[in-house]
Design a protein around this motif. Sequence first.
Motif, short mmCIF file in Angstrom:
data_model
loop_
_atom_site.label_atom_id
_atom_site.label_comp_id
_atom_site.label_asym_id
_atom_site.label_seq_id
_atom_site.Cartn_x
_atom_site.Cartn_y
_atom_site.Cartn_z
N UNK A 120 0.84 -1.19 0.00
CA UNK A 120 0.00 0.00 0.00
C UNK A 120 0.88 1.25 0.00
N UNK A 121 0.58 2.15 -0.92
CA UNK A 121 1.31 3.41 -1.01
C UNK A 121 0.35 4.57 -0.81
N UNK A 122 0.75 5.58 -0.06
CA UNK A 122 -0.15 6.72 0.15
C UNK A 122 -0.30 7.57 -1.11
N UNK A 123 -1.48 8.08 -1.32
CA UNK A 123 -1.75 9.03 -2.41
C UNK A 123 -1.67 10.44 -1.83
N UNK A 124 -1.55 11.41 -2.72
CA UNK A 124 -1.46 12.80 -2.29
C UNK A 124 -2.72 13.23 -1.57
N UNK A 125 -3.87 12.68 -1.96
CA UNK A 125 -5.12 13.06 -1.32
C UNK A 125 -5.41 12.17 -0.10
N UNK A 126 -4.41 11.59 0.50
CA UNK A 126 -4.45 10.82 1.72
C UNK A 126 -5.19 9.49 1.54
N UNK A 127 -5.43 9.07 0.33
CA UNK A 127 -5.95 7.73 0.08
C UNK A 127 -4.77 6.80 -0.20
N UNK A 128 -5.00 5.50 -0.02
CA UNK A 128 -3.94 4.54 -0.32
C UNK A 128 -4.38 3.65 -1.47
N UNK A 129 -3.40 3.14 -2.17
CA UNK A 129 -3.66 2.24 -3.28
C UNK A 129 -2.59 1.14 -3.23
N UNK A 130 -2.90 0.01 -3.80
CA UNK A 130 -1.94 -1.09 -3.84
C UNK A 130 -1.25 -1.08 -5.19
N UNK A 131 0.08 -1.09 -5.15
CA UNK A 131 0.87 -1.12 -6.37
C UNK A 131 1.97 -2.15 -6.19
N UNK A 132 2.41 -2.73 -7.29
CA UNK A 132 3.49 -3.69 -7.24
C UNK A 132 4.82 -2.95 -7.31
N UNK A 133 5.70 -3.27 -6.37
CA UNK A 133 7.04 -2.69 -6.35
C UNK A 133 8.04 -3.82 -6.10
N UNK A 134 9.27 -3.60 -6.47
CA UNK A 134 10.32 -4.59 -6.21
C UNK A 134 10.90 -4.35 -4.82
N UNK A 135 10.91 -5.41 -4.01
CA UNK A 135 11.48 -5.34 -2.67
C UNK A 135 12.64 -6.32 -2.60
N UNK A 136 13.68 -6.03 -1.82
CA UNK A 136 14.83 -6.91 -1.76
C UNK A 136 14.52 -8.22 -1.04
N UNK A 137 15.21 -9.28 -1.47
CA UNK A 137 15.11 -10.58 -0.80
C UNK A 137 16.51 -11.06 -0.48
N UNK A 138 16.64 -11.82 0.59
CA UNK A 138 17.92 -12.40 0.98
C UNK A 138 17.67 -13.85 1.33
N UNK A 139 18.48 -14.76 0.75
CA UNK A 139 18.37 -16.18 1.01
C UNK A 139 19.71 -16.67 1.55
N UNK A 140 19.74 -17.14 2.78
CA UNK A 140 20.98 -17.61 3.41
C UNK A 140 20.87 -19.11 3.66
N UNK A 141 21.86 -19.85 3.13
CA UNK A 141 21.91 -21.29 3.35
C UNK A 141 23.10 -21.58 4.27
N UNK A 142 22.84 -22.01 5.52
CA UNK A 142 23.94 -22.28 6.45
C UNK A 142 24.84 -23.40 5.94
N UNK A 143 26.07 -23.43 6.43
CA UNK A 143 27.00 -24.49 6.05
C UNK A 143 26.51 -25.82 6.61
#
Length: 84
Positions: free
Chosen positions: A60-83
């Motif tokens: 959810x991202x805020x709009x200028x008129x204080x409404x929110x909308x859902x948009x797709x964005x790229x978020x970082x991912x981290x995958x750790x495989x222990x020894x």
Amino acid sequence: MIIAVVAVLVVIAVFAFGLVDIDQTRETALPEVKTEGGQMPAFDVDTADVDVGTTTETVELPKVDVDTTKEEVKVPTVDVEPTE
């Protein structure tokens, strides 16, 4: 002083979570008095595999008129495989 304490805690955490595994593969040998040589110890160090990438998520991202909308964005991912 605080930096040294934080560094020690990070090293302890790395070993505690299994992100680094060190096994000694050869013993130390001191040279004898009348002969040459000696032997330094050898170590086999395995570190964790860390994959960093992105994935698409809907947030959810805020709009200028204080409404929110859902948009797709790229978020970082981290995958750790222990020894193993």
